[in-house]
Design an enzyme around this catalytic site. Structure first.
Site, PDB file in Angstrom:
ATOM      1  N   THR A  70       5.292 -29.599  13.727  1.00  0.00           N
ATOM      2  CA  THR A  70       4.391 -28.503  14.073  1.00  0.00           C
ATOM      3  C   THR A  70       2.974 -29.047  14.132  1.00  0.00           C
ATOM      4  O   THR A  70       2.746 -30.247  13.931  1.00  0.00           O
ATOM      5  CB  THR A  70       4.467 -27.372  13.024  1.00  0.00           C
ATOM      6  OG1 THR A  70       3.811 -27.811  11.816  1.00  0.00           O
ATOM      7  CG2 THR A  70       5.909 -27.008  12.705  1.00  0.00           C
ATOM      8  N   CYS A  71       2.016 -28.168  14.354  1.00  0.00           N
ATOM      9  CA  CYS A  71       0.623 -28.626  14.403  1.00  0.00           C
ATOM     10  C   CYS A  71       0.152 -29.126  13.036  1.00  0.00           C
ATOM     11  O   CYS A  71      -0.821 -29.866  12.949  1.00  0.00           O
ATOM     12  CB  CYS A  71      -0.288 -27.516  14.910  1.00  0.00           C
ATOM     13  SG  CYS A  71      -0.331 -26.046  13.863  1.00  0.00           S
TER      14      CYS A  71
END
Length: 417
Positions: A56-57
């Site tokens: 994910t980020c």
């Protein structure tokens, strides 16, 4: 699959997150869909029994049943083309109970940049579903995931850890509300209409009252679809340069491999607010040096605290209690699973003793086995009783070697009477 037990002691997590690495580092180790496919293809050949990747980020992690940690570090670095030395500078490495606890806390939002961010659960679901479709998920991770998912739901329903609308995208809305005068009447360009872009767009409308919003996406049809749904404007990506220059607020939630907004796109001296919600960063950091521009990325947004976050912090102890209870159930399952394997082996040995006893006169010396049962049904009943006794003792104290010998002695002693 490798000659090692596929159990708790061989469950590992290797990864890095926002806690020790900035967005630039995380960008280099982010796993794309193609890289995820490659990792899943390589896993079996490298003796990795079960595996899924969470990218994910805020984090890149591999969860796996594997022979060793180093195999997972090598996979991440080979997939991303980065050095193992750099990865280890920022990485965390967990095994067994520590790895299990980490997954429980990640799924609960306790390890998120925005405390209690519940979006991570959906990302875990997607990662595991994809790995399962590729036959990379086995009984251990399947059971663990189900327990983690149930726990996450309990925490959401029984605590206020995820109360309020707080996420990185919502933090951007809060920032605009606090910093931009007359924000409802400003022009907005939203680049990227995926999940984050869609949520941000709705928050712009619902919380800030913005109506002058233009949507842009690499696939123009997606932007048009959302624009029609929300009664907004949409432009093809070819209009990026001229639209950026003439817009007050620019929000980037795209997924490009490099920066799509650079200093040359902007007019110095005009006041503009640029928010980059992308990982890798899709706005060049030099944009912040242009006169009149304010630039924020996901790391800066995550540090914004408000009353909602303070309330969530007070709910952490409640969430940890629920995790302790639910993870305890998973550990009980792990013990039972190990005991079932041992009990299965003992059952086979006792059945072998019974069969050999019946033919002792032709195959073995008379003193080798001395059990006598009226029939096979009686022997089977006795075997089950011995196994039940052994299981009860193992639950109290796991001394498998001692219990194994006791089981054989009990079986033979009963048959000799």
């Amino acid at each position: 699959m490798g000659d090692y037990p596929k159990d708790l002691q061989h469950f590992f997590v290797v990864g890095l997150s926002y806690k020790k690495s900035d967005s630039a580092v995380r960008s280099r180790f982010a796993i794309s869909q193609e890289q995820y496919d490659w990792i899943l293809e390589q896993a079996n050949a490298r003796g990795i029994a079960e595996l899924f990747v969470l990218s994910t980020c805020n984090r890149t992690e591999i969860y796996a049943i594997a022979p060793e940690l180093d195999a997972l570090i090598t996979l991440i670095c080979e997939a991303t083309g980065q050095s193992e030395e750099e990865f280890k500078q920022f990485a965390y490495l967990y095994r067994a109970e520590n790895a299990v606890q980490h997954l429980f806390q990640v799924a609960a939002g306790l390890d998120s940049q925005i405390l209690g961010d519940y979006e991570i659960v959906g990302q875990i679901k997607i990662a595991i579903k994809y790995a399962k479709e590729k036959a990379a998920i086995g009984p251990f991770i399947e059971r663990l995931f189900n327990q983690v998912l149930a726990t996450s739901k309990l925490i959401k329903n029984q605590t206020a850890l995820s109360s309020g609308s707080v996420s990185v995208s919502f933090a951007a809305i809060q920032y605009l509300k606090d910093r931009v005068p007359d924000v409802a009447n400003k022009s907005v360009l939203l680049i990227g209409t995926g999940k984050i872009g869609r949520n941000t767009c709705k928050n712009l409308i619902d919380y800030l009252g913005c109506t002058n919003i233009t949507l842009m996406n690499r696939t123009h049809e997606k932007a048009e679809k959302l624009a029609k749904e929300l009664d907004l404007a949409a432009l093809p990506a070819s209009f990026l340069a001229q639209t950026v220059a003439d817009t007050d607020i620019i929000i980037v939630a795209s997924n490009a491999a490099e920066a799509i907004i650079r200093p040359e796109h902007l007019k110095p001296g005009t006041e503009q607010w640029i928010i980059d919600l992308s990982i890798p960063n899709n706005v060049a950091p030099e944009v912040s040096e242009v006169d009149g521009k304010e630039l924020l990325n996901v790391d800066q947004l995550s540090r914004m605290k408000d009353e909602t976050l303070l309330k969530r912090q007070a709910e952490v102890p409640k969430a940890l209690v629920l995790i302790a209870e639910q993870s305890g159930e998973f550990y009980d399952w792990c013990k039972m699973r190990k005991q079932l394997a041992v009990l299965g082996q003992v059952k086979l040995k006792l059945e072998e003793i019974h069969v050999n006893t019946l033919s002792a006169d032709t195959q073995h010396p008379q003193w080798f086995y001395t059990t006598t049962f009226a029939n096979t049904e009686e022997a089977a009943t006795r075997i089950q009783k011995v196994l039940n006794t052994m299981a009860a003792k193992m639950r109290v104290k796991n001394q498998r070697g001692c219990h194994y010998l006791e089981a054989i002695n009990d079986f033979m002693a009963f048959g000799a009477n």
